[in-house]
Design an enzyme around this catalytic site. Structure first.
Site, PDB file in Angstrom:
ATOM      1  N   ARG A 117       0.480  49.637  27.079  1.00 13.28           N
ATOM      2  CA  ARG A 117       0.146  50.585  28.117  1.00 13.28           C
ATOM      3  C   ARG A 117       0.280  49.740  29.277  1.00 13.28           C
ATOM      4  O   ARG A 117       0.802  50.187  30.427  1.00 13.28           O
ATOM      5  CB  ARG A 117      -0.826  51.762  27.843  1.00 13.28           C
ATOM      6  CG  ARG A 117      -0.697  52.552  26.650  1.00 13.28           C
ATOM      7  CD  ARG A 117      -1.913  53.584  26.686  1.00 13.28           C
ATOM      8  NE  ARG A 117      -1.525  54.469  25.365  1.00 13.28           N
ATOM      9  CZ  ARG A 117      -1.933  54.361  24.152  1.00 13.28           C
ATOM     10  NH1 ARG A 117      -2.699  53.432  23.687  1.00 13.28           N
ATOM     11  NH2 ARG A 117      -1.637  55.364  23.284  1.00 13.28           N
TER      12      ARG A 117
ATOM     13  N   HIS B  19      -1.641  51.729  16.043  1.00 10.04           N
ATOM     14  CA  HIS B  19      -0.495  52.310  16.873  1.00 10.04           C
ATOM     15  C   HIS B  19      -1.000  53.064  17.963  1.00 10.04           C
ATOM     16  O   HIS B  19      -0.556  54.062  18.542  1.00 10.04           O
ATOM     17  CB  HIS B  19      -0.019  53.458  15.870  1.00 10.04           C
ATOM     18  CG  HIS B  19       1.403  53.695  16.001  1.00 10.04           C
ATOM     19  ND1 HIS B  19       2.558  52.970  15.444  1.00 10.04           N
ATOM     20  CD2 HIS B  19       2.173  54.578  17.071  1.00 10.04           C
ATOM     21  CE1 HIS B  19       3.557  53.299  15.820  1.00 10.04           C
ATOM     22  NE2 HIS B  19       3.331  54.228  17.001  1.00 10.04           N
TER      23      HIS B  19
ATOM     24  N   GLY C  63      -3.887  46.703  20.945  1.00  9.37           N
ATOM     25  CA  GLY C  63      -4.629  47.979  21.074  1.00  9.37           C
ATOM     26  C   GLY C  63      -5.741  47.900  21.847  1.00  9.37           C
ATOM     27  O   GLY C  63      -6.872  47.195  21.346  1.00  9.37           O
TER      28      GLY C  63
ATOM     29  N   SER D 139      11.513  47.914  20.573  1.00  9.40           N
ATOM     30  CA  SER D 139      11.232  48.778  19.462  1.00  9.40           C
ATOM     31  C   SER D 139      12.521  49.565  19.170  1.00  9.40           C
ATOM     32  O   SER D 139      13.661  49.609  20.081  1.00  9.40           O
ATOM     33  CB  SER D 139      10.285  49.970  20.023  1.00  9.40           C
ATOM     34  OG  SER D 139      10.399  51.274  19.029  1.00  9.40           O
TER      35      SER D 139
END
Length: 389
Positions: free
Chosen positions: A342, A285, A319, A116
């Site tokens: 995550r 997101h 996601g 990122s």
């Protein structure tokens, strides 16, 4: 008799649930909340995971099957598995040196790692440790001058894939972050300092690798900025909506593969196809932007059902994926490649330097077992096993 492959990982942590529990015990609460939190009441965050449960697959046990190959070709490169590591901001805050740990593990195991713009390692450092294999996610800067220089740096290190993020016209209202003072940049209040003291290994590792900072953006910052000044710099540099004209301008400059992340509607899909993007990542997101929106997997189901899209662009998803079973479900409803964020941060939070490779092998082992159960040889066959969604 088909050849069996064994993927080795730490048997104390055979699931993402186990990794999460261990990571929570090692990461300070404010940093763990930053990793886990969604926006508003976090309904969409929960739907990202729970909506996978509606996808049901059917086995065909008597079918004669051959060797399993879960590799996938994407943008001219063959990856060993149909998944990669999502971009996450401030990774080094959650676990020190996390970007390098994950980039090295991804390169070693032939899956993509995505850095990122607001992570804590630089373009050049990640290119070095990933042997030039890492992707990059661009938060579009307000100034074209800064955009062009970042693109120049990416071209210099021969970054293979540029991901343009489009789903942050404003920052979501994330109550956990507001309470913890984790604005951009984060503020270390008394509560956060106390929480850090309760996680001594995290503190030692932070001292070893240095206080996390926005490493890619350092060349554009004045030296010696305090927290308030750094906050103003971030607001000034990354405030503004990314429309299709801005993405088109990047397409005109960038010669490599271009992926647009944050697509969730037909209108946006058609727009990026028209400007010549190579792929999209269907994403909300991580449930961090709009609570009233669809889960990523439900957006994917809708978009992937349009065969004309799949003929023109690669459709991927990010996601809510928490297991190899979820990976199988995503492919069954039309994903061509998948990203998780995550789970990999739980991996490094739980196991440090070993966490990246452990989590990669864990997902591979789980996906391999599902493919054995369904009696299929490659991921393109998953749609044949879709029972309902």
């Amino acid at each position: 008799m088909s050849k069996k492959i064994v993927y080795r990982y730490n048997s104390k942590y055979p699931s993402i649930v186990d990794l999460r529990a261990k990571a929570k015990s090692r990461i300070p609460k404010f940093a763990f909340d930053y990793l886990e939190g969604g926006c508003n009441e976090e309904w969409n965050l929960a739907k990202n995971e729970s909506d996978f449960d509606n996808i049901v697959l059917k086995p065909q046990y008597l079918r004669v099957s051959g060797d399993i190959d879960m590799s996938v070709e994407l943008f001219g490169r063959r990856y060993s598995a149909p998944f990669g590591i999502s971009p996450i901001g401030l990774q080094g805050l959650m676990w020190p040196n996390a970007p390098e740990i994950l980039a090295k593990a991804a390169a070693k195991n032939d899956i993509p790692y995505t850095l990122s713009t607001v992570s804590t390692s630089s373009i050049e450092r990640i290119a070095e440790v990933s042997e030039g294999k890492a992707w990059f996610q661009l938060y579009h800067p307000t100034e074209n001058r800064l955009r062009d220089d970042i693109l120049r740096r990416l071209a210099t290190v021969e970054c293979p894939v540029l991901v343009v993020l489009v789903d942050v016209p404003s920052f979501g209202l994330r109550y956990r972050e507001i309470k913890a003072g984790l604005s951009m940049p984060p503020k270390m209040n008394i509560s956060n300092i106390t929480q850090a003291m309760m996680r001594p290994l995290w503190g030692i590792k932070t001292l070893q690798h240095g206080i996390p900072s926005f490493a890619t953006l350092k060349p554009y910052m004045e030296k010696g900025l305090d927290l308030a000044q750094l906050g103003k710099f971030m607001d000034r540099t990354f405030t503004g909506k990314v429309d299709i004209e801005k993405v088109k301008a990047i397409r005109d400059i960038w010669k490599g593969a271009l992926v647009v992340k944050g697509i969730a509607s037909d209108e946006d899909m058609e727009a990026v196809i028209n400007i010549g993007a190579d792929g999209v990542i269907v994403s909300n997101h991580g449930g961090r932007q709009i609570d009233a929106g669809e889960s990523s997997i439900n957006s994917l189901i809708h978009l992937a059902s349009n065969s004309s899209y799949k003929e023109k662009i690669k459709i991927m998803v990010d996601g809510g994926i928490r297991s190899g079973v979820d990976l199988a479900r995503a492919h069954a409803v039309g994903s061509e490649f998948n990203f998780m964020g995550r789970p990999f941060m739980y991996g490094v939070g739980a196991l440090g330097d070993d966490g990246g490779e452990h989590t990669i092998n864990l997902f591979k082992a789980q996906l391999y077992q599902v493919m054995q159960q369904l009696t299929i040889e490659n991921v393109n066959q998953f749609p044949e096993r879709l029972l309902k969604m």
